[in-house]
Design a protein around this motif. Structure first.
Motif, mmCIF file in Angstrom:
data_model
loop_
_atom_site.group_PDB
_atom_site.id
_atom_site.type_symbol
_atom_site.label_atom_id
_atom_site.label_comp_id
_atom_site.label_asym_id
_atom_site.label_seq_id
_atom_site.Cartn_x
_atom_site.Cartn_y
_atom_site.Cartn_z
ATOM 1 N N PRO A 1 47.626 -29.685 -3.797
ATOM 2 C CA PRO A 1 48.767 -28.860 -4.254
ATOM 3 C C PRO A 1 49.739 -29.699 -5.063
ATOM 4 O O PRO A 1 49.866 -30.892 -4.847
ATOM 5 N N LYS A 2 50.385 -29.072 -5.964
ATOM 6 C CA LYS A 2 51.285 -29.778 -6.876
ATOM 7 C C LYS A 2 52.467 -30.329 -6.097
ATOM 8 O O LYS A 2 53.170 -29.610 -5.393
ATOM 9 N N ARG A 3 52.651 -31.685 -6.220
ATOM 10 C CA ARG A 3 53.766 -32.332 -5.532
ATOM 11 C C ARG A 3 54.183 -33.566 -6.329
ATOM 12 O O ARG A 3 53.330 -34.382 -6.681
ATOM 13 N N ILE A 4 55.447 -33.658 -6.591
ATOM 14 C CA ILE A 4 56.010 -34.817 -7.299
ATOM 15 C C ILE A 4 56.732 -35.658 -6.265
ATOM 16 O O ILE A 4 57.613 -35.185 -5.551
ATOM 17 N N PHE A 5 56.318 -36.925 -6.182
ATOM 18 C CA PHE A 5 56.894 -37.825 -5.203
ATOM 19 C C PHE A 5 58.249 -38.341 -5.704
ATOM 20 O O PHE A 5 58.382 -38.755 -6.864
ATOM 21 N N THR A 6 59.230 -38.320 -4.809
ATOM 22 C CA THR A 6 60.595 -38.764 -5.131
ATOM 23 C C THR A 6 60.796 -40.188 -4.630
ATOM 24 O O THR A 6 59.884 -40.797 -4.059
ATOM 25 N N GLN A 7 62.005 -40.672 -4.814
ATOM 26 C CA GLN A 7 62.320 -42.022 -4.354
ATOM 27 C C GLN A 7 62.289 -42.109 -2.833
ATOM 28 O O GLN A 7 61.973 -43.153 -2.268
ATOM 29 N N GLU A 8 62.615 -40.973 -2.144
ATOM 30 C CA GLU A 8 62.548 -40.996 -0.679
ATOM 31 C C GLU A 8 61.109 -41.139 -0.201
ATOM 32 O O GLU A 8 60.839 -41.739 0.849
ATOM 33 N N ASP A 9 60.156 -40.599 -0.989
ATOM 34 C CA ASP A 9 58.748 -40.672 -0.582
ATOM 35 C C ASP A 9 58.184 -42.067 -0.754
ATOM 36 O O ASP A 9 57.128 -42.385 -0.190
ATOM 37 N N MET A 10 58.821 -42.903 -1.550
ATOM 38 C CA MET A 10 58.283 -44.233 -1.813
ATOM 39 C C MET A 10 58.270 -45.102 -0.552
ATOM 40 O O MET A 10 57.483 -46.031 -0.442
ATOM 41 N N SER A 11 59.148 -44.804 0.394
ATOM 42 C CA SER A 11 59.210 -45.614 1.612
ATOM 43 C C SER A 11 58.289 -45.081 2.726
ATOM 44 O O SER A 11 58.216 -45.662 3.793
ATOM 45 N N GLN A 12 57.589 -43.960 2.480
ATOM 46 C CA GLN A 12 56.679 -43.387 3.477
ATOM 47 C C GLN A 12 55.269 -43.957 3.291
ATOM 48 O O GLN A 12 54.872 -44.348 2.191
#
Length: 460
Positions: free
Chosen positions: A329-340
């Motif tokens: 599914p379409k999802r754009i990773f944000t800066q918060e996702d970079m730490s996951q």
């Protein structure tokens, strides 16, 4: 004191000899082990019967039906029914034969009648004294002559011829009486013989009927026994069937339980192996990143790594800041996702990401805008012309790339241009149309073999 029956203890010939010598009645009683013999023994032990037999002076002998003496006796007088009583006269012929059980009153009458007939036979068998005619001798006549002459006439004896005639008449009468008696005796004997024959026939019929009854009773008992045996066999067969069925059900249940346990063990082992394989797969993840120029890079990361590790590799390869996103599914990773971690972002065991630059690095030169518009207009015609030329004269679109003038990106110094990363896959030729470059094939060989999984749209 009660009387006892005077049974003769000797053998049958001795009993016959004594009865002939004493001219008495000869009685033979044949008994057995059946109920009728038991009842008849009671009749013989009755005081009235004992008194009649003992007072007549008869010789009575008692024989067992299965004894040797009875076998010898039956050769002369057939023993048909047990018990039986034979009353035999002095002439050796049976006067009366009784078969089976007789009541006391009836048996007493039989004994009295037999004793009377036996006495009649004895009286008829005794010879009458003969009548002798004695003729006087001459000397006697002479000696008696004077006396007879001196006797009166009224006491004179009848003449000799008259006396002889009277004696003859008496002898004739005696002879006729004797003949008559003999005839009557023959008649009586014939009657007795016929009566004995009838009694014997009755005995035979009774024995035959008794044998038929015994045979029928034996057959009935045998059939009942056979039926009981058949029922017993059927019950045994039914029990055996039930036991076999129970044993079969038990074995089937045990086999099912064993198969189920084996199946559960196999499923557990397979599940454990699958879990181990999944765990191994989940330890590492393969990430494929599609770059803006159509190429892609692939690398393997630990599942515990954060998304920033992927971002660092991709941005270092492109040389610019990029935005990472998934296709489906379409999802754009944000800066918060970079730490996951990659595991928490469902990028395990493999995923496909798209890298999009945040800012465009292509700088258009002044004065080339018109050429760009013209190239955009003529691009379809140039594409059609290339297709016709390749079809007619041969060649490839790579030659067209070499004849096209350098674009603004190519005119830039090498330090400012982005170098296309060298991968292990063969690059596809690029076709230029004015200021626009197009990739003839946006997918690499690695993309052609991509498959689908549950976490991402493609799998390496």
């Amino acid at each position: 004191m009660s009387q006892k029956m005077n049974w003769f203890n000797g053998s049958i010939p001795e009993a016959i000899q004594r009865s002939k010598q004493q001219k008495v009645l000869f009685i033979v009683y044949v008994h057995g082990q059946n109920d009728m013999s038991t009842e008849m023994d009671k009749v013989w032990n009755d005081p009235e019967v004992i008194t009649l037999c003992n007072s007549s002076g008869s010789v009575a002998i008692k024989l067992a039906a299965n004894s040797e003496a009875c076998g010898h006796f039956s050769q002369i007088f057939p023993v048909v029914v047990v018990p039986s009583t034979y009353f035999i006269g002095v002439n050796g012929a049976p006067i009366e034969v009784t078969a089976g059980h007789k009541e006391k009153a009836e048996f007493v009458k039989v004994i009295q009648n037999v004793i009377k007939l036996h006495n009649d036979q004895l009286s008829a068998a005794q010879p009458s004294p003969p009548t002798a005619v004695v003729q006087p001798s001459t000397s006697t006549a002479q000696s008696t002559a004077p006396s007879t002459s001196t006797q009166p006439a009224e006491i004179e004896k009848p003449p000799l011829e008259e006396r002889v005639q009277k004696a003859k008449e008496k002898m004739e009468i005696k002879r006729e009486e004797k003949q008559k008696t003999e005839k009557e005796k023959v008649k009586e004997e014939e009657k007795e013989r016929r009566k004995l024959g009838k009694d014997l026939q009755k005995l035979k019929d009774f024995q035959k009927e008794r044998e038929l009854k015994d045979s029928a009773e034996q057959m009935r008992k045998e059939k009942a026994e056979e039926k009981r045996q058949r029922d017993k066999i059927r019950e045994q067969i039914a029990r055996d069937r039930e036991e076999r069925a129970a044993r079969f059900r038990k074995e089937t249940q045990e086999q099912k339980l064993a198969a189920e346990e084996k199946k559960q063990a196999q499923l557990s082992a397979r599940q454990k192996l699958t879990e181990e394989e999944e765990a191994k797969k989940m330890e590492m993840t393969r990430i494929q990143v599609r770059l803006p120029d159509g190429t892609s890079i692939s690398n393997t990361f630990p599942s515990s790594d954060i998304l920033r590790s992927v971002y660092t590799v991709v941005s270092g390869r492109i040389g610019a800041d990029v935005t990472l996103s998934t296709v489906y599914p379409k999802r754009i990773f944000t800066q918060e996702d970079m730490s996951q971690t990659l595991l928490s972002l469902n990028l395990v065991p493999s995923s496909v990401l798209i890298a999009v630059p945040r800012k465009s690095n292509v700088i258009s030169k002044p004065g080339n805008s018109g050429g760009g518009i013209l190239a955009f207009i003529l691009a379809p015609f140039l594409f059609l012309w290339n297709m016709i030329r390749v079809f007619l004269f041969g060649g490839s679109s790579q030659e067209k790339v070499e004849d096209t003038p350098p674009t603004s990106e190519e005119s830039q110094p090498s330090s400012q241009r982005r170098t296309r990363p060298q991968t292990a896959y063969q690059r596809r030729p690029i076709r230029s149309e004015g200021n626009v470059r197009r990739l003839t094939e946006m997918r690499d060989d690695d993309d052609e073999n991509a498959t689908w999984n549950g976490n991402s749209t493609q799998q390496m």
